[in-house]
Motif scaffolding. Structure first.
Motif, PDB file in Angstrom:
ATOM      1  N   CYS A  82      57.225  16.879   7.488  1.00 53.65           N
ATOM      2  CA  CYS A  82      58.286  16.260   6.703  1.00 53.65           C
ATOM      3  C   CYS A  82      58.156  14.730   6.780  1.00 53.65           C
ATOM      4  CB  CYS A  82      59.641  16.701   7.226  1.00 53.65           C
ATOM      5  SG  CYS A  82      61.011  15.848   6.439  1.00 53.65           S
ATOM      6  N   CYS A  84      60.390  12.684   6.218  1.00 55.60           N
ATOM      7  CA  CYS A  84      61.663  12.096   6.595  1.00 55.60           C
ATOM      8  C   CYS A  84      61.910  12.199   8.100  1.00 55.60           C
ATOM      9  CB  CYS A  84      62.739  12.803   5.793  1.00 55.60           C
ATOM     10  SG  CYS A  84      64.242  11.885   5.643  1.00 55.60           S
ATOM     11  N   CYS A  85      61.790  13.409   8.631  1.00 55.71           N
ATOM     12  CA  CYS A  85      62.114  13.605  10.050  1.00 55.71           C
ATOM     13  C   CYS A  85      60.874  13.958  10.870  1.00 55.71           C
ATOM     14  CB  CYS A  85      63.158  14.716  10.193  1.00 55.71           C
ATOM     15  SG  CYS A  85      62.535  16.353   9.775  1.00 55.71           S
ATOM     16  N   CYS A 103      61.258  18.567   4.471  1.00 57.42           N
ATOM     17  CA  CYS A 103      61.757  19.865   4.884  1.00 57.42           C
ATOM     18  C   CYS A 103      63.090  20.127   4.182  1.00 57.42           C
ATOM     19  CB  CYS A 103      61.912  19.927   6.403  1.00 57.42           C
ATOM     20  SG  CYS A 103      63.268  18.936   7.042  1.00 57.42           S
ATOM     21  N   CYS A 106      66.155  17.907   5.200  1.00 64.53           N
ATOM     22  CA  CYS A 106      66.136  16.530   4.697  1.00 64.53           C
ATOM     23  C   CYS A 106      66.384  16.499   3.200  1.00 64.53           C
ATOM     24  CB  CYS A 106      64.818  15.854   5.029  1.00 64.53           C
ATOM     25  SG  CYS A 106      64.610  15.603   6.793  1.00 64.53           S
TER      26      CYS A 106
HETATM   27 ZN    ZN Z   1      62.846  16.668   7.519  1.00 59.69          ZN
END
Ligand code: ZN
Length: 119
Positions: A82, A84-85, A103, A106
């Motif tokens: 992911c 983002c995270c 994911c 997110c």
């Molecule tokens: Zn994520």
């Protein structure tokens, strides 16, 4: 994700890419037909291939970009992570949307954020 799953995803990315590029080729053929019936001298100065990306639909251009990125991630080993995270994106999600970059958690967060702007 094992290598069989990864190569299956790579295949589907490549075929998605092929489908978009095929559309582009059809466009190219239409253009060259149009060019043949118009002024030939002028036609010679038109570089059709350079103009293709301009004529691609926004959505297709975006998809191509995402596909290229996903393929790049497959080669550098970061595919399925992911953006983002940095967590792992579920295999089912990747199989359904092979060029996804986030994911599900997110993605939902982002959509919540987007929705809240409109309230
Ligand atoms: Zn994520």
């Amino acid at each position: 994700m094992n290598s069989t799953e990864l190569s299956a995803i790579r295949e589907s990315l490549l075929s998605l890419k092929g489908a978009i590029l095929n559309k582009t080729n059809e466009f190219k053929q239409e253009q060259s037909l149009a060019v043949t019936v118009s002024d030939e001298a002028e036609a010679a100065s038109i570089d059709i291939s350079n103009n293709i990306s301009i004529h691609l639909h926004e959505r297709d251009r975006n998809s191509l970009f995402m596909i290229e990125r996903a393929l790049g991630k497959i080669s550098d080993g970061t595919y399925g992570q992911c953006e983002c995270c940095a967590g792992t994106i579920g295999i089912r999600r990747l199989q359904a949307r092979p060029f996804t970059t986030m994911c599900i958690e997110c993605m939902e967060d982002q959509e919540d954020l987007r929705n809240s702007y409109h309230q």
